[in-house]
Design a protein around this motif. Structure first.
Motif, mmCIF file in Angstrom:
data_model
loop_
_atom_site.group_PDB
_atom_site.id
_atom_site.type_symbol
_atom_site.label_atom_id
_atom_site.label_comp_id
_atom_site.label_asym_id
_atom_site.label_seq_id
_atom_site.Cartn_x
_atom_site.Cartn_y
_atom_site.Cartn_z
ATOM 1 N N CYS A 12 9.320 17.268 -21.149
ATOM 2 C CA CYS A 12 9.528 16.382 -20.002
ATOM 3 C C CYS A 12 10.841 16.694 -19.302
ATOM 4 O O CYS A 12 11.790 17.187 -19.895
ATOM 5 C CB CYS A 12 9.521 14.928 -20.454
ATOM 6 N N SER A 13 10.879 16.329 -18.010
ATOM 7 C CA SER A 13 12.077 16.625 -17.218
ATOM 8 C C SER A 13 13.170 15.574 -17.432
ATOM 9 O O SER A 13 14.316 15.787 -17.073
ATOM 10 C CB SER A 13 11.701 16.690 -15.737
ATOM 11 N N GLY A 14 12.819 14.449 -17.992
ATOM 12 C CA GLY A 14 13.819 13.400 -18.206
ATOM 13 C C GLY A 14 13.171 12.134 -18.732
ATOM 14 O O GLY A 14 11.969 12.108 -19.029
ATOM 15 N N TRP A 15 13.973 11.090 -18.831
ATOM 16 C CA TRP A 15 13.524 9.828 -19.408
ATOM 17 C C TRP A 15 12.371 9.217 -18.614
ATOM 18 O O TRP A 15 11.377 8.769 -19.183
ATOM 19 C CB TRP A 15 14.719 8.882 -19.495
ATOM 20 N N ASP B 178 10.172 10.638 -16.706
ATOM 21 C CA ASP B 178 8.975 11.461 -16.911
ATOM 22 C C ASP B 178 8.326 11.107 -18.259
ATOM 23 O O ASP B 178 7.110 10.882 -18.347
ATOM 24 C CB ASP B 178 9.402 12.947 -16.874
ATOM 25 N N GLN C 299 18.642 10.387 -25.690
ATOM 26 C CA GLN C 299 19.925 10.741 -25.071
ATOM 27 C C GLN C 299 20.650 11.782 -25.930
ATOM 28 O O GLN C 299 21.212 12.745 -25.423
ATOM 29 C CB GLN C 299 20.784 9.483 -24.900
ATOM 30 N N PHE D 260 18.045 15.156 -26.082
ATOM 31 C CA PHE D 260 17.768 15.901 -24.847
ATOM 32 C C PHE D 260 18.816 15.697 -23.756
ATOM 33 O O PHE D 260 18.729 16.313 -22.691
ATOM 34 C CB PHE D 260 16.405 15.484 -24.276
ATOM 35 N N TRP E 271 19.097 12.948 -22.036
ATOM 36 C CA TRP E 271 18.529 12.089 -20.987
ATOM 37 C C TRP E 271 19.287 10.778 -20.915
ATOM 38 O O TRP E 271 19.464 10.103 -21.921
ATOM 39 C CB TRP E 271 17.072 11.762 -21.277
ATOM 40 N N THR E 272 19.708 10.387 -19.735
ATOM 41 C CA THR E 272 20.358 9.096 -19.564
ATOM 42 C C THR E 272 19.336 8.092 -19.055
ATOM 43 O O THR E 272 18.781 8.292 -17.980
ATOM 44 C CB THR E 272 21.520 9.194 -18.555
#
Lengths: 83, 432
Positions: free
Chosen positions: B371-374, B376, B398, B401, B403-404
């Protein structure tokens, strides 16, 4: 409150715990591994964070969904797990 | 529609959290003549560190602060109470087991503490696996562990404290596995001479079962814990046990602060806390923050910050100034703690493809790894969409990966429909 006990019911079975115990502790006192609920995939889950964050210990207490780890046992309380 | 459906209360200073920071803030604000309300989601005040229960022995300091709260007639304590939402800029919507109500404030002090960083590894959802602080909390609340073989793993001084609590309750602690290197831990311990109280505490917690540079590979068992595999110096070791307690340090609990629009401190290696100035004021007017929600640092730092926030909130800058030196002293301790127990990159390799990242929605790591981020991960795989609202897997993601998670949206925690209905009524009433 040392020495005092309270009696509650977990899934219909009577369980006696030390006064001031949490419902999460009572689940374990009742026997087994203290399972509170079943996951989406059907796996048993028990209290995990112990402080109201993870929600893994959610059970029905007197008809309301509450967190076992943040609820103190009361005399006559009726707890239903999600097993 | 009137607001009669949901009762309202008001106070000069509202404090969220009754741990050391919240208690110190409440007493300071009340000394300045303010009416103070303290809300806390636990059954009794004290926070995580001073948790009461049939399995707890409260230190004298905890009792003294509790007595101080009780003696002060200007302080109202609402235990077992959660914050649901902020329906107006100076109002919080609260819920306890019996009711929901609105609390209007003039100054707000956030003392929302920290939560444990839980990192996924194979078997971490088995009954019998808990947080390290989680085990401590459960034992204090009466969880019977007598005769149980317990492995404590993860990072930080909390591992030793959790082990000591379990041992005092009759458990056999068979291993304490610290991920930091021996050099890092020894460096931390040597530096404790500047804080003699902490050095003494470290000595009393010292344990022959303590191993550094050691991390979990997997917890094994069918429906409950049977054994744990640990990796140390390139060798794996299997230890039979009944319970595994793991924690990888603490994450500041900034949920409510972020909901209210308070800025976060600059991100470092770890999840940042709420940004505060010298008076513990956040970036939002009238809102202060103290204790672990501003960054992890222990109870002494929380007490100093809480006192400063409480005095500053009622305009008593002279009294606030008296706690500045103590705050600086414990800020330095916190810095050393962070350096000593920095998390190793290898911990990112603990989860396997089929290890669940999101415990609520049973989302395995493989599902979100690309995934591209949280957002997603959330939208396409339901990661973080369950009852904990991403508090466990969001912190893990977080770390794993980078991710914020975005600022939270109300309700801040699962609440009763009636509470939400009241909120909707109020919003409609306010608009008309």
């Amino acid at each position: 409150m040392s020495g005092a006990h309270v009696l509650l019911h977990i899934d219909g079975r009577p369980v006696q715990v030390k006064a001031g115990s949490s419902v999460a502790a009572a689940l374990r006192v009742a026997g087994g591994s203290g399972v509170a609920r079943t996951s989406v995939g059907g796996a048993p889950r028990a209290p995990f964070c112990g402080m109201g964050v993870c929600q893994e210990c959610r059970v029905q207490i007197d008809g309301q969904r509450r967190l076992a780890c943040q609820t103190v046992c009361a005399e006559g309380m009726r707890v239903e797990t999600g097993r | 529609m009137t607001n009669a459906a949901m009762a309202g209360e008001r106070c000069d200073v509202l404090i969220v959290g009754a741990g050391p920071a919240g208690m110190a803030a409440a007493v300071a604000a009340a000394q300045g003549g303010a009416s103070v309300a303290v809300i806390d989601d636990n059954p009794a005040p004290g926070g995580q560190i001073w948790r009461d229960g049939p399995g707890a022995s409260l230190p004298a300091a905890a009792r003294a602060w509790r007595d101080a709260l009780e003696r002060q007639p200007r302080i109202r304590l609402c235990s077992g109470t959660r914050v649901v939402a902020a329906p107006a800029p100076d109002v919080l919507l609260l819920e306890d087991a019996a009711r929901a109500w609105r609390m209007q404030w003039q100054r707000l002090i956030l003392c929302t503490g920290a939560r444990e960083l839980m990192l996924p590894f194979p078997g971490w959802t088995l009954p019998g696996v808990t947080g390290a602080g989680g085990l401590q909390a459960l034992v204090k609340a009466g969880l019977p562990v007598e005769g149980e073989r317990i492995v404590v793993a993860g990072s930080g001084p909390l591992l030793l404290a959790a082990a000591a609590t379990a041992r005092a309750a009759g458990a056999k602690v068979v291993r304490i596995a610290e991920q930091a290197s021996f050099a890092a831990v020894a460096g931390f311990a040597a530096g404790l001479l500047r804080w003699p109280g902490k050095a003494m505490q470290a000595l009393t917690l010292a344990d022959a079962r303590y191993r550094t540079a050691s991390r979990i590979v997997a917890v094994q068992g069918g429906t409950q814990v049977k054994a744990v595999r640990l990796l140390r110096a390139g060798r794996t070791e299997e230890i039979a046990c009944d319970r595994v307690a793991c924690g990888f340090g603490l994450v500041p609990n900034t949920q409510l602060g972020r909901l209210l629009g308070c800025a976060l401190a600059a991100p470092g290696d770890r999840a940042p806390g709420l940004a505060v100035d010298a008076q513990q004021a956040t970036s939002r007017p009238g809102i202060y923050a103290a204790g672990e929600c501003t960054g992890f640092g222990g109870s002494e730092r929380a007490l100093a910050q809480g006192a400063i926030a409480g005095h500053a909130a009622v305009g008593n800058m002279q009294a606030a100034q008296r706690h500045v030196a103590a705050r600086a002293r414990w800020d330095a301790f916190a810095d050393r703690l962070h350096r000593g127990f920095a998390l190793a990159d290898e911990l990112r390799r603990m989860p396997q493809a089929d290890t669940l990242l999101c415990r609520c929605e049973d989302v395995p790591l493989a599902a979100v790894a690309g995934c591209s981020g949280w957002a997603d991960a959330k939208l396409h795989h339901r990661c973080g969409m369950g009852a904990c609202q991403g508090r466990v897997c969001g912190d893990a993601a977080q770390f794993l990966f980078g991710w914020t998670p975005p600022p939270p949206r109300p309700p801040l925690s699962p609440v009763r429909i009636a509470t939400l209905a009241g909120l909707a009524d109020d919003a409609g009433g306010d608009r008309q």
